[in-house]
Scaffold this motif. Structure first.
Motif, PDB file in Angstrom:
ATOM      1  N   THR A 155       0.847  -1.194   0.000  1.00 34.07           N
ATOM      2  CA  THR A 155       0.000   0.000   0.000  1.00 34.07           C
ATOM      3  C   THR A 155       0.885   1.247   0.000  1.00 34.07           C
ATOM      4  OG1 THR A 155      -0.174   0.264   2.413  1.00 34.07           O
ATOM      5  CG2 THR A 155      -1.774  -1.190   1.338  1.00 34.07           C
ATOM      6  N   ILE A 215      -4.263  -4.825   7.083  1.00 32.61           N
ATOM      7  CA  ILE A 215      -4.579  -3.493   6.555  1.00 32.61           C
ATOM      8  C   ILE A 215      -5.949  -3.046   7.055  1.00 32.61           C
ATOM      9  CG2 ILE A 215      -5.051  -2.204   4.421  1.00 32.61           C
ATOM     10  CD1 ILE A 215      -2.967  -4.121   3.061  1.00 32.61           C
ATOM     11  N   TYR A 270      -5.839   1.712   5.992  1.00 33.11           N
ATOM     12  CA  TYR A 270      -6.487   2.375   4.851  1.00 33.11           C
ATOM     13  C   TYR A 270      -6.773   3.844   5.138  1.00 33.11           C
ATOM     14  CZ  TYR A 270     -10.479   1.304   7.836  1.00 33.11           C
ATOM     15  OH  TYR A 270     -11.324   1.196   8.908  1.00 33.11           O
ATOM     16  N   GLN A 284      -3.474   5.465   3.874  1.00 34.14           N
ATOM     17  CA  GLN A 284      -2.947   4.988   2.593  1.00 34.14           C
ATOM     18  C   GLN A 284      -4.022   5.160   1.524  1.00 34.14           C
ATOM     19  OE1 GLN A 284       0.666   2.807   2.547  1.00 34.14           O
ATOM     20  NE2 GLN A 284       0.350   4.859   3.323  1.00 34.14           N
ATOM     21  N   TYR A 341      -3.494   3.736  -2.076  1.00 31.09           N
ATOM     22  CA  TYR A 341      -3.442   2.685  -3.101  1.00 31.09           C
ATOM     23  C   TYR A 341      -3.028   1.346  -2.484  1.00 31.09           C
ATOM     24  CZ  TYR A 341      -3.001   6.919  -5.980  1.00 31.09           C
ATOM     25  OH  TYR A 341      -3.191   8.162  -6.548  1.00 31.09           O
ATOM     26  N   CYS A 342      -3.552   0.272  -3.071  1.00 36.07           N
ATOM     27  CA  CYS A 342      -3.143  -1.077  -2.670  1.00 36.07           C
ATOM     28  C   CYS A 342      -2.868  -1.903  -3.925  1.00 36.07           C
ATOM     29  CB  CYS A 342      -4.220  -1.757  -1.831  1.00 36.07           C
ATOM     30  SG  CYS A 342      -3.770  -3.428  -1.300  1.00 36.07           S
ATOM     31  N   LEU A 378      -9.890   2.869  -0.351  1.00 35.38           N
ATOM     32  CA  LEU A 378      -8.618   2.331  -0.827  1.00 35.38           C
ATOM     33  C   LEU A 378      -8.764   1.899  -2.284  1.00 35.38           C
ATOM     34  CD1 LEU A 378      -5.806   1.794   0.455  1.00 35.38           C
ATOM     35  CD2 LEU A 378      -6.542  -0.577   0.819  1.00 35.38           C
TER      36      LEU A 378
END
Length: 343
Positions: free
Chosen positions: A164, A227, A233, A236, A238-239, A300
């Protein structure tokens, strides 16, 4: 007319006390629950909502019932008793009796434990469990027990790890170049991301959220269950579904503490932690299917990547050659029996 008196109405206080003294002590004292013969602690690093803690608590409850209360284990989740590295020391010196530890971090003490984290080695869970419930798992357990720890059950599921980030999506290996990425204190993960051109930064898990929030690092890598339960999340964007490493959880026991338990209690502990391992594996398998939609709903953004491209990029480095030399031919052969040739 004189009122009727009870038989004790005319007795003096001294006579009443004397009569009471003649009664057995248990008849006049309140009843107390039997104290456990053994009071142990189980520490984990995972959030209380993670399946590890749910299934561990169920195992603890079954152990108490099956031993008629002789063994009571208290669960301490979410690094309440210290960081992962602190807890690893505590379970070795007997400060705690049981500890749930990921292979990736355990490898700092037992290098062989890290072989299951070999980058892009396993393609799916079927491959994983064939290896971990077979020769490779048996080999790793033997190496763990050489340092004075005991493995209390078959390995539990940590899962495949994903990347991530907060600054940019990772679509190809080139996107990792220079990326400041939090990793656990695990040599395998540090060398993996160094080989791919990233800047891995070892940080204990209890400090990950704040490190991401303050932008000390741009990203991190963990299974989806972590996560979600650690709310990463929130910090963050992006994953990338890289599945770059699979990781196990081990329930570790302090050998002296386990040896103090009578054999019948030991058998119950092993039995119930094994059952919990099966249940927790099923939980993670189900979550890996449902969590993507849940995390998308929390903002996310997911990126499907070509894992073969990442594995090929890693194969152009000395990564596999170097780790084969460190693990030795016996361990590497057990790994490749399940994964195929890694080069």
């Amino acid at each position: 007319m004189t009122p009727n008196k009870t038989p004790t109405a005319g007795l003096s206080r001294r006579q009443c006390l004397a009569g009471a003294a003649a009664l057995p002590l248990f008849a006049i004292l309140p009843k107390r629950a039997h104290a456990a013969e053994f009071n142990y602690k189980l520490a984990t690093g995972q959030d209380p909502t993670h399946p590890v803690n749910k299934r561990a608590q169920e195992a603890i409850d079954r152990i108490k019932a099956a031993t008629n209360g002789r063994l009571e284990i208290r669960l301490f989740p979410a690094n309440q008793l210290g960081s992962d590295t602190d807890l690893l020391s505590q379970v070795r010196n007997g400060g705690i009796e049981f500890f749930n530890q990921a292979s990736s971090v355990l490898s700092t003490l037992v290098p062989a434990a890290g072989i299951v984290n070999t980058g892009f080695a396993f393609s799916d869970s079927e491959q994983v469990w064939k290896a971990m419930d077979g020769g490779l798992g048996k080999y790793v357990r033997a190496q763990i027990e050489k340092v004075g720890l005991m493995t209390m059950s078959k390995p539990w599921e940590n899962g495949f790890r994903q990347i991530t980030t907060s600054t940019k999506p990772v679509n190809t290996p080139d996107d990792l170049k220079g990326l400041k990425l939090r990793v656990p204190s695990a040599p395998m993960l540090s060398t993996l991301f160094t080989a791919l051109g990233a800047s891995p930064t070892p940080i204990n898990f209890n400090e990950v959220y704040s490190a991401l929030q303050t932008k000390l690092v741009e990203g991190q890598e963990n299974p989806l269950a972590i996560i979600a339960t650690a709310r990463l999340y929130e910090v963050q964007k992006y994953c990338s579904l890289t599945n770059h490493v699979w990781d196990a959880y081990w329930i570790l026991g302090n050998r002296k503490a386990v040896d103090r338990l009578p054999k019948d209690i030991q058998e119950i502990v092993f039995r119930e932690f094994d059952k919990a391992a099966d249940d927790e594996r099923a939980d993670i398998a189900a979550l890996s299917k449902s969590l993507r939609a849940e995390l998308q709903g929390k903002g996310l953004q997911f990126i499907e990547v070509d894992k073969k491209v990442f594995k090929a990029a890693l194969g152009k480095t000395s990564f596999y050659k170097d780790w084969r030399a460190k693990f030795g031919d016996e361990a590497w052969a057990l790994l490749e029996q399940n994964t195929g040739v890694l080069a």
